[in-house]
Design a protein around this motif. Sequence first.
Motif, PDB file in Angstrom:
ATOM      1  N   GLY A  25      40.153  22.951 119.893  1.00 36.05           N
ATOM      2  CA  GLY A  25      39.895  22.297 118.870  1.00 36.05           C
ATOM      3  C   GLY A  25      39.306  22.832 117.483  1.00 36.05           C
ATOM      4  O   GLY A  25      38.699  23.955 117.438  1.00 36.05           O
ATOM      5  N   THR A  26      39.367  22.391 116.247  1.00 33.91           N
ATOM      6  CA  THR A  26      38.955  22.774 115.150  1.00 33.91           C
ATOM      7  C   THR A  26      37.883  22.168 114.470  1.00 33.91           C
ATOM      8  O   THR A  26      38.326  20.779 114.198  1.00 33.91           O
ATOM      9  CB  THR A  26      40.006  23.133 114.012  1.00 33.91           C
ATOM     10  N   GLY A  27      36.737  22.553 113.992  1.00 38.27           N
ATOM     11  CA  GLY A  27      35.742  21.664 113.193  1.00 38.27           C
ATOM     12  C   GLY A  27      35.373  22.317 112.077  1.00 38.27           C
ATOM     13  O   GLY A  27      35.447  23.557 112.051  1.00 38.27           O
ATOM     14  N   THR A  28      34.738  21.524 111.326  1.00 40.63           N
ATOM     15  CA  THR A  28      34.157  22.133 109.899  1.00 40.63           C
ATOM     16  C   THR A  28      32.823  22.429 110.148  1.00 40.63           C
ATOM     17  O   THR A  28      31.950  21.484 110.597  1.00 40.63           O
ATOM     18  CB  THR A  28      34.282  21.110 108.811  1.00 40.63           C
ATOM     19  N   VAL A  87      36.104  26.328 112.048  1.00 40.58           N
ATOM     20  CA  VAL A  87      35.948  27.042 113.229  1.00 40.58           C
ATOM     21  C   VAL A  87      36.912  26.458 114.188  1.00 40.58           C
ATOM     22  O   VAL A  87      36.882  25.399 114.650  1.00 40.58           O
ATOM     23  CB  VAL A  87      34.742  27.661 113.811  1.00 40.58           C
ATOM     24  N   SER A  88      37.630  27.397 114.878  1.00 42.88           N
ATOM     25  CA  SER A  88      38.476  27.005 116.094  1.00 42.88           C
ATOM     26  C   SER A  88      37.939  27.388 117.316  1.00 42.88           C
ATOM     27  O   SER A  88      37.815  28.777 117.635  1.00 42.88           O
ATOM     28  CB  SER A  88      39.993  27.709 115.735  1.00 42.88           C
ATOM     29  N   ALA A 119      29.405  22.057 114.702  1.00 43.76           N
ATOM     30  CA  ALA A 119      31.059  21.994 114.319  1.00 43.76           C
ATOM     31  C   ALA A 119      31.323  20.891 115.524  1.00 43.76           C
ATOM     32  O   ALA A 119      30.836  20.897 116.634  1.00 43.76           O
ATOM     33  CB  ALA A 119      31.600  23.110 114.337  1.00 43.76           C
ATOM     34  N   SER A 120      31.991  19.951 115.037  1.00 39.93           N
ATOM     35  CA  SER A 120      32.622  18.919 115.906  1.00 39.93           C
ATOM     36  C   SER A 120      34.286  18.537 115.961  1.00 39.93           C
ATOM     37  O   SER A 120      34.865  18.777 114.894  1.00 39.93           O
ATOM     38  CB  SER A 120      31.779  17.542 115.701  1.00 39.93           C
ATOM     39  N   PHE A 121      34.709  18.207 117.034  1.00 39.95           N
ATOM     40  CA  PHE A 121      36.179  17.871 116.937  1.00 39.95           C
ATOM     41  C   PHE A 121      36.291  16.734 118.035  1.00 39.95           C
ATOM     42  O   PHE A 121      35.529  16.775 119.108  1.00 39.95           O
ATOM     43  CB  PHE A 121      37.062  18.996 117.076  1.00 39.95           C
TER      44      PHE A 121
END
Length: 509
Positions: A62-65, A416-417, A352-354
């Motif tokens: 997953g990718t989050g900011t 970030v992934s 960071a979250s996804f």
Amino acid sequence: MSEVVTERTKKSRKDIIKDIAIAFLSILLLLTFFSNTIMNYSLPEVAIQQVDSGTISPIIRGTGTVEASNPYNVKVSQERVIKSVAVAEGDHVEKGDVLYYLEDKESTELTEAQNKLDELMQTYKTSLFSGDLDNDAINRVRGGGTPSMDQYQAKLKEVTDRYDAAKEADELAQAAIDELSQQQAYTSAQYNYDEATPNYVEAEIAQGLTNLELEGKTETDEYKNLQELQAELTKNSSQLTTQAGQVDADYTRRMASLQDIKNKTAAELEKATTEKTELLTAIGKEIELDGQRDDINEQQETVEKLKKESTGGEITAPVAGTVTHLGLKAGESTNAETEVAVIQVDGKDMVASFSVTIDQAKNLKVGDIAEPQNAWYYTDFKATLKSISADSANPNTKKVLTFSIQSTEVQAGQSVSLQIGQKSDTYDLTIPAGAVREDSNGKFILVVKSKSSPLGNRYMASRVDVEVLASDDTTAAISGSLEGDEYVITTATSPIKAGDQVRLANENE
């Protein structure tokens, strides 16, 4: 030279029919062969793989900011104009370092507060010396003294009692005058009546005397008796008139006395009314001035507070850390609601979250370590699963994974992934992950079923509903109505559905 003569043997009708039949069958077989071949090449070509047991090590990606965890929002309570910006986003600052330089001008809030204080003072002075308060009240207000409600009530009761007494006395005096006036009118009417009656009798006697004189009977006893009666009536009438005048004079004297009393009660009532009105005005004005004085004190506190909060000519960093956001640029103004800068405080993590599926999240736990998908890019990076929470957008199907990010190479606002692996497990039925399909009825796979025909085997696509137990990048573990030796369709040259005839990719090898 001898001549050779070749004779063709004539075929019988039966032989001709036989030859035609053979030719027809040959053509039919040839057409059937080619049509079957053409049909086979027109069918979708599929690749298949047998269902088998296997081990799966699911990896969630997953990718989050990146966001600051508990960042410090720098705010300025007063409106000031930015002269210049001293730092850039991403800069590291120490406590006290300059973030912005401000124009040399008082804040709008302080200017407005001072103007309001001046207006309150002007209104207060005008009201204080309006003439509605005596000197004692003015001194009391200026000195900050405020009578209690009990004191106001006692003063009001005192003047109200005097007013009520004066009003009652004035009403009684007027009632006495009204009563005497009524009595005088009644007595005057009675005297007028009594005076009118003798006059009527006297007129009749005068008429009788006149008649007797005309008849020459002036020496008669009747004439003499009428004269004596006339004299008596004249005497009585004179006495009645005198008595009426005396009674009227008595009424006039009594009325004058009552009017004198009424004049005094009216004067006293007017004085009590004025006193009550002035007291009510004074109390109202004093209460109003007390309120204005309190407003002035409160506004003075506001002005002093704004002066103390004044940032001078600079906005400085209140903490040490990395500037992740600058909210203003030169020429813009600060306000109390919007942060002028955001600082990621030294020593505090970023997050960071996804979102992932509930199935993916159920095998994770807080504290699990994730890795960057492009690990080669970082030399200092650590991501730890901080929390697993419901996804507000899809609470029934999704979970939100929040990771704590520790890295000197990452700043807030960057993406970030991440990837995080689960525990490996062995399953009885595994297939390529791409073979799992899904429609409105759920997840399913297409398996190949064969049917024999005179021209060879035919292959049909058949649907089998499944549940995905686990998956990784390449393989999915499933459960469903399967024996374990079926061949699942993994790819096809064109879209297919259950019931379609297909041809196998390796059928002609």
